[in-house]
Every structure is written in C-alpha cells, then in structure tokens.
Write a protein that holds these residues in place. Structure first.
Motif, PDB file in Angstrom:
ATOM      1  N   CYS A 126       0.662  -1.236  -0.116  1.00  0.00           N
ATOM      2  CA  CYS A 126      -0.017   0.142  -0.038  1.00  0.00           C
ATOM      3  C   CYS A 126       0.789   1.197   0.177  1.00  0.00           C
ATOM      4  CB  CYS A 126      -0.833  -0.016   1.260  1.00  0.00           C
ATOM      5  SG  CYS A 126      -1.805   1.480   1.489  1.00  0.00           S
ATOM      6  N   VAL A 127       0.343   2.165  -0.764  1.00  0.00           N
ATOM      7  CA  VAL A 127       1.303   3.341  -0.944  1.00  0.00           C
ATOM      8  C   VAL A 127       1.363   4.099   0.627  1.00  0.00           C
ATOM      9  CG1 VAL A 127       0.982   4.351  -3.413  1.00  0.00           C
ATOM     10  CG2 VAL A 127      -0.755   4.613  -1.750  1.00  0.00           C
ATOM     11  N   GLY A 212      -1.262  -1.313  -3.996  1.00  0.00           N
ATOM     12  CA  GLY A 212      -2.648  -1.752  -3.301  1.00  0.00           C
ATOM     13  C   GLY A 212      -3.791  -1.197  -3.841  1.00  0.00           C
ATOM     14  N   TYR A 213      -3.695   0.355  -4.292  1.00  0.00           N
ATOM     15  CA  TYR A 213      -4.976   0.910  -4.621  1.00  0.00           C
ATOM     16  C   TYR A 213      -5.548   0.339  -5.919  1.00  0.00           C
ATOM     17  CZ  TYR A 213      -1.944   4.264  -7.016  1.00  0.00           C
ATOM     18  OH  TYR A 213      -1.099   4.710  -8.139  1.00  0.00           O
TER      19      TYR A 213
HETATM   20 MO   LIG Z   1      -3.413   1.318  -0.290  1.00  0.00          MO
END
Ligand SMILES: [Mo]
Ligand SMILES: Nc1nc2c(c(=O)[nH]1)N[C@H]1C(S)=C(S)[C@@H](COP(=O)(O)O)O[C@H]1N2
Length: 251
Positions: A126-127, A212-213
């Motif tokens: 995830c960022v 992740g997004y």
């Molecule tokens: Mo994320």
C-alpha cells in the motif's frame, strides 16, 4: 486460455497484437496520452514494461504469510443492493462483463468458483507504507475476457465497485497487458476462506505487479473501453481522479 504479452504480440497486427500496437497509434492521437507518455509516469511504465516483460510478481510460501492482513480503504459498503446481496450470501448476485465485448456476461459466484482456479501467495504493497503477504484464489481474468470476446477497439478493463468515498464511486482500470497477465485474478478466496466484506466480498481484483489501490474490492462490473476519457474524472480510477495517484502503479 492464457495470453501472455509475448503471445499477444506474436499474434501479429491482425490479431490481438493489433490491440497493443494499433492502440499506440490511436492513443498517440490524443494529447492527454502524449502528455502522460512525456511524463515521469509514462517513462516509468515503459521502462518497467521493457525490463519486466511478462515476468511474474514474486510468490511466497505458506510460511511467509503475514499473521494478519489489515483492511484498508473502505471496510464496509453502504449501497443497499450490495447489503441485500451480502445478506443472501450473494445468491442472486452476478458480476457483469460488458462494454466493448461481443457477448456481455453475467457471472454468478458459483460460475466464478467453477472456472479453473489460480492460487497465489503475494505481497500487497500500500502507498500508505504497509505491506502484507496473503494467499489469493480465483479465476484468471484473461479467459473470462476471452469468453466475452473483446472487440478490436477494447484497450482497458474498468472495474466498477460497489463502494464510494463522499459519494464518489470507487473504480479502477488496467490495460490489456495486465488484464491477460497470468497472475491477474478475480479473487473470491483469501487465506483459505471466502473473502470477508472488509477485504472486498464477493470478488476483488488482484493485479500483482501494481500497488494496493489498484486491487479493486467489491467488483460489480467489468467494463471494456477504448479510452478512459469521459469516465468520471477521466484518469482511470478513484485515486487517480481525486488524489493525483499515478494510473500505472508499478511496484
Ligand atoms: Mo492502499
Ligand atoms: N472498492 C475499493 N477497493 C479498494 C479500496 C477501497 O477503498 N475500495 N482501497 C484500496 C487500497 S488503498 C488498498 S491498500 C487495498 C486494501 O485492501 P485490503 O482492505 O484487503 O487490505 O484495497 C484497495 N482497493
């Protein structure tokens, strides 16, 4: 049928290769795409594609799985149709595949479970700065798209989700190279159990070479499109439209 990038290109300009090569010409005609190719993102995407080709994202062993995998972003869906479907165990629910296809599909959960399955243990990044290694199972996206029959204009697969942030629908998109990548699956099972609501029930995208997004949860509909322009903010995803995240989120 699994189409690798090499096979796609090997099919030549008259076949699926035309989707990629012809697509560049047509995309070049639009100034937006030219701008994005000139940008750092365009360079990163092309450089990464050259380096990685159709390489697989790293897969891990059972022993390397994270003891816990957090839920992030929306953990609950407000939409009433979704809540009804969830309450019924997604009995009458279908995933629609439509847009630039020869045969629009409506696939129930049993149909998705009945297709050949892929299981992969991968790391989700995830960022926001956390990662977790989890096991995902589901049918590959490529054969589903092949069954729907892509029209020659199709360039992008858009994932329409059941949730929203402040009334703005969550959606994401990938190109056909990632759509036909062998590790791109519609996961209905995570860590040997059906997907929980928080992790994206009934199905979520796993597109393992991206952040992740891009891993869209609560996927209701997959729309094949020629362009991302004209859809919501036109940048191909909720975070891209509203937060300036890059469309190609290569790891
Ligand atoms: Mo994320
Ligand atoms: N539909 C939908 N998909 C989504 C999100 C979301 O809020 N809604 N969040 C994204 C983000 S930022 C991450 S890191 C992962 C989180 O997946 P998880 O909840 O299974 O950890 O889902 C992605 N996909």
């Amino acid at each position: 049928m699994t189409l690798s990038r090499r096979k796609l290109i090997g099919m030549g300009a008259a076949g699926a290769g035309g989707l990629l090569l012809g697509g560049c010409d047509r995309l070049n005609a639009s100034s937006g795409f030219r701008d994005s190719l000139a940008s750092a993102e365009g360079l990163t995407m092309r450089a990464q594609r050259l380096l990685m080709g159709d390489a697989l994202a790293r897969e891990f062993t059972e022993r390397e799985m994270s003891p816990s995998f957090r839920v992030n972003g929306n953990s609950k869906v407000e939409d009433t149709a979704y809540r009804r479907a969830l309450a019924s165990g997604f009995a009458g629910w279908t995933l629609r595949v439509d847009g630039l296809v020869q045969r629009p599909l409506a696939l129930g959960l049993d149909a998705l479970k009945g297709l050949p399955q892929r299981t992969q243990i991968t790391r989700h990044d995830c960022v926001e700065g956390w990662s977790a290694i989890g096991k995902w199972q589901g049918p590959q996206l490529g054969p589903i798209l092949a069954a729907a029959g892509l029209l020659p204009e199709a360039r992008f697969a858009v994932f329409h989700c059941a949730d929203a942030f402040d009334g703005k629908p969550y959606y994401e998109s990938i190109d056909l190279i990632d759509a036909f990548h062998p590790q791109t699956i519609l996961a209905w099972r995570m860590n040997d159990a059906p997907l929980s609501e928080g992790h994206g029930a009934p199905v979520r995208l796993r597109v393992e070479r991206q952040l992740g997004y891009k891993q869209a949860k609560f996927v209701m509909r997959i729309e094949l499109r020629a362009t991302l322009a004209g859809l919501y903010g036109g940048k191909g995803g909720y975070w891209e439209d509203h937060r300036g995240y890059q469309w190609y989120a290569g790891i």
